[in-house]
Design a protein around this motif. Structure first.
Motif, PDB file in Angstrom:
ATOM      1  N   GLY A  19       3.003  -1.391  12.927  1.00 51.40           N
ATOM      2  CA  GLY A  19       3.990  -2.528  12.564  1.00 51.40           C
ATOM      3  C   GLY A  19       3.601  -2.882  11.123  1.00 51.40           C
ATOM      4  N   ILE A  20       3.325  -1.909  10.464  1.00 46.74           N
ATOM      5  CA  ILE A  20       3.120  -2.046   8.955  1.00 46.74           C
ATOM      6  C   ILE A  20       3.957  -1.390   7.950  1.00 46.74           C
ATOM      7  N   SER A  21       4.008  -1.552   6.870  1.00 47.20           N
ATOM      8  CA  SER A  21       5.116  -0.824   5.939  1.00 47.20           C
ATOM      9  C   SER A  21       4.284  -0.518   4.807  1.00 47.20           C
ATOM     10  N   MET A  22       4.113   1.110   4.517  1.00 46.23           N
ATOM     11  CA  MET A  22       3.709   1.367   3.365  1.00 46.23           C
ATOM     12  C   MET A  22       4.679   2.387   2.859  1.00 46.23           C
ATOM     13  N   LEU A  23       4.234   2.702   1.505  1.00 45.99           N
ATOM     14  CA  LEU A  23       5.305   3.517   0.460  1.00 45.99           C
ATOM     15  C   LEU A  23       4.664   4.902   0.559  1.00 45.99           C
ATOM     16  N   HIS A  24       5.545   5.965   1.040  1.00 42.86           N
ATOM     17  CA  HIS A  24       5.347   7.178   1.086  1.00 42.86           C
ATOM     18  C   HIS A  24       5.412   8.013  -0.232  1.00 42.86           C
ATOM     19  N   PHE A  37       0.725  -1.337   0.027  1.00 43.12           N
ATOM     20  CA  PHE A  37       0.197   0.117  -0.100  1.00 43.12           C
ATOM     21  C   PHE A  37       0.850   1.394  -0.044  1.00 43.12           C
ATOM     22  N   THR A  38       0.457   2.305  -0.574  1.00 40.08           N
ATOM     23  CA  THR A  38       0.950   3.550  -0.631  1.00 40.08           C
ATOM     24  C   THR A  38       0.278   4.680   0.012  1.00 40.08           C
ATOM     25  N   TYR A  39       0.800   5.502   0.629  1.00 41.28           N
ATOM     26  CA  TYR A  39      -0.014   6.914   1.197  1.00 41.28           C
ATOM     27  C   TYR A  39       0.643   8.031   0.650  1.00 41.28           C
ATOM     28  N   GLY A  40      -0.290   9.143   0.472  1.00 42.87           N
ATOM     29  CA  GLY A  40       0.145  10.308   0.099  1.00 42.87           C
ATOM     30  C   GLY A  40       0.336  11.446   1.010  1.00 42.87           C
ATOM     31  N   SER A  41       0.998  12.427   0.837  1.00 44.33           N
ATOM     32  CA  SER A  41       1.085  13.520   1.886  1.00 44.33           C
ATOM     33  C   SER A  41       1.308  14.984   1.153  1.00 44.33           C
ATOM     34  N   VAL A  42       1.315  16.010   1.817  1.00 43.83           N
ATOM     35  CA  VAL A  42       1.564  17.150   1.088  1.00 43.83           C
ATOM     36  C   VAL A  42       3.201  17.580   0.892  1.00 43.83           C
ATOM     37  N   GLY A  43       3.990  16.566   1.451  1.00 43.38           N
ATOM     38  CA  GLY A  43       5.445  16.722   1.511  1.00 43.38           C
ATOM     39  C   GLY A  43       6.166  16.156   2.437  1.00 43.38           C
ATOM     40  N   ALA A  44       7.434  15.788   2.329  1.00 40.36           N
ATOM     41  CA  ALA A  44       8.044  15.057   3.530  1.00 40.36           C
ATOM     42  C   ALA A  44       8.276  15.835   4.630  1.00 40.36           C
ATOM     43  N   GLY A  45       7.986  15.367   5.783  1.00 41.33           N
ATOM     44  CA  GLY A  45       7.910  16.210   6.983  1.00 41.33           C
ATOM     45  C   GLY A  45       6.837  16.609   7.396  1.00 41.33           C
ATOM     46  N   SER A  46       5.703  16.828   6.392  1.00 40.46           N
ATOM     47  CA  SER A  46       4.536  17.516   7.103  1.00 40.46           C
ATOM     48  C   SER A  46       3.779  16.647   7.842  1.00 40.46           C
ATOM     49  N   SER A  47       2.555  17.316   8.379  1.00 39.29           N
ATOM     50  CA  SER A  47       1.761  16.677   9.155  1.00 39.29           C
ATOM     51  C   SER A  47       1.164  15.348   8.808  1.00 39.29           C
ATOM     52  N   HIS A  48       0.724  15.296   7.451  1.00 42.10           N
ATOM     53  CA  HIS A  48       0.266  14.308   6.629  1.00 42.10           C
ATOM     54  C   HIS A  48       1.302  12.974   6.536  1.00 42.10           C
ATOM     55  N   HIS A  49       2.391  13.457   6.402  1.00 38.93           N
ATOM     56  CA  HIS A  49       3.613  12.394   6.470  1.00 38.93           C
ATOM     57  C   HIS A  49       3.597  11.759   7.643  1.00 38.93           C
ATOM     58  N   LEU A  50       3.690  12.565   8.647  1.00 40.87           N
ATOM     59  CA  LEU A  50       3.854  12.348  10.308  1.00 40.87           C
ATOM     60  C   LEU A  50       2.747  11.284  10.474  1.00 40.87           C
ATOM     61  N   GLY A  51       1.674  11.673  10.106  1.00 43.63           N
ATOM     62  CA  GLY A  51       0.405  10.887  10.323  1.00 43.63           C
ATOM     63  C   GLY A  51       0.734   9.262   9.869  1.00 43.63           C
ATOM     64  N   GLY A  52       0.963   9.269   8.806  1.00 43.85           N
ATOM     65  CA  GLY A  52       1.169   7.968   7.787  1.00 43.85           C
ATOM     66  C   GLY A  52       2.343   7.152   8.697  1.00 43.85           C
ATOM     67  N   ALA A  53       3.635   7.961   8.811  1.00 46.33           N
ATOM     68  CA  ALA A  53       4.636   7.521   9.617  1.00 46.33           C
ATOM     69  C   ALA A  53       4.201   6.846  10.885  1.00 46.33           C
ATOM     70  N   MET A  54       3.576   7.458  11.645  1.00 45.97           N
ATOM     71  CA  MET A  54       3.211   7.207  13.023  1.00 45.97           C
ATOM     72  C   MET A  54       2.475   5.690  12.958  1.00 45.97           C
ATOM     73  N   LEU A  55       1.320   5.785  12.024  1.00 42.49           N
ATOM     74  CA  LEU A  55       0.542   4.613  11.867  1.00 42.49           C
ATOM     75  C   LEU A  55       1.282   3.525  11.433  1.00 42.49           C
ATOM     76  N   GLU A  56       2.449   3.650  10.632  1.00 41.93           N
ATOM     77  CA  GLU A  56       3.269   2.484  10.373  1.00 41.93           C
ATOM     78  C   GLU A  56       4.196   2.046  11.437  1.00 41.93           C
TER      79      GLU A  56
END
Length: 221
Positions: free
Chosen positions: A74-79, A51-70
């Motif tokens: 204990g899952i792995s997704m492509l940012h 699975f892939t997840y989108g964000s508004v850029g590296a280091g953004s709240s959206h990116h951090l939300g996905g990284a924290m979920l990962e």
């Protein structure tokens, strides 16, 4: 997020008050066979890296939300970073990425049209904008919390009297029904916090995000 800053945010700035917060919303393309966070986590664990997840850029709240979920699940997704919130949300609706972490204002109309599916809100509490939607924390990942926020800061030498005056004025404004209504229209929930509470929140934010950056080996600017 930054290797070097021309100031120390803890020593150079004085917290005055939190103004408002905005939780993000975990969304998926309708083709993803998951209606809850628990179902998505189970799906992602069974299909690592799929699975892939989108964000508004590296280091953004959206990116951090996905990284924290990962990290917490204990899952792995492509940012996949995009240039803006609309582009990121549209990419989920078009099926170019599977998951997104947009604000509600960027995704509600698409959810109502059936182009995306809302799974949960990333904030500590349910959103007043979508109260029926559970938080990620109450959906199987206790302790998960990721929100964007707005607050007032001043120079470190600002007097306590001035801070007190600004706090009082801010609290009065945020308690006004019209101010609350206008903030909610743009996806922000009023959340007055005085200086001491706001300062504690900031210190926790820095510590939490620092740990997360190390966990995902994020290379800052």
């Amino acid at each position: 997020l930054y290797k070097k800053l021309p100031y120390d945010p803890d020593k150079s700035l004085a917290p005055i008050t939190m103004l408002a917060q905005s939780g993000l919303f975990v969304i998926v393309h309708p083709s993803v066979p998951a209606n809850t966070i628990q179902e998505f986590i189970a799906l992602a664990r069974a299909n690592p890296g799929k699975f892939t997840y989108g964000s508004v850029g590296a280091g953004s709240s959206h990116h951090l939300g996905g990284a924290m979920l990962e990290t917490m699940a204990g899952i792995s997704m492509l940012h996949v970073p995009f240039k803006g919130g609309t582009e990121s949300s549209t990419a989920v609706a078009a099926g170019h990425v599977d998951v997104g972490f947009p604000t509600l204002t960027a995704s509600l109309s698409m959810a109502e049209a059936g182009k995306i599916r809302l799974l949960a809100v990333t904030s500590a509490k349910r959103s007043a904008l979508k109260p029926e939607l559970p938080t990620v924390g109450e959906s199987g990942l206790p302790g998960y919390e990721r929100s964007s926020w707005n607050g007032l800061m001043g120079p470190a030498a600002m007097s306590k009297d001035i801070i007190g005056q600004l706090q009082a004025a801010t609290e009065k404004i945020l308690s006004h029904p019209q101010a609350r209504e206008q903030l909610l229209k743009i996806g922000l929930e009023p959340n007055y916090q005085p200086a001491e509470a706001f300062g504690a929140y900031l210190r926790n934010e820095v510590a939490q995000i620092s740990r997360l950056m190390k966990a995902i080996a994020f290379v800052g600017k």
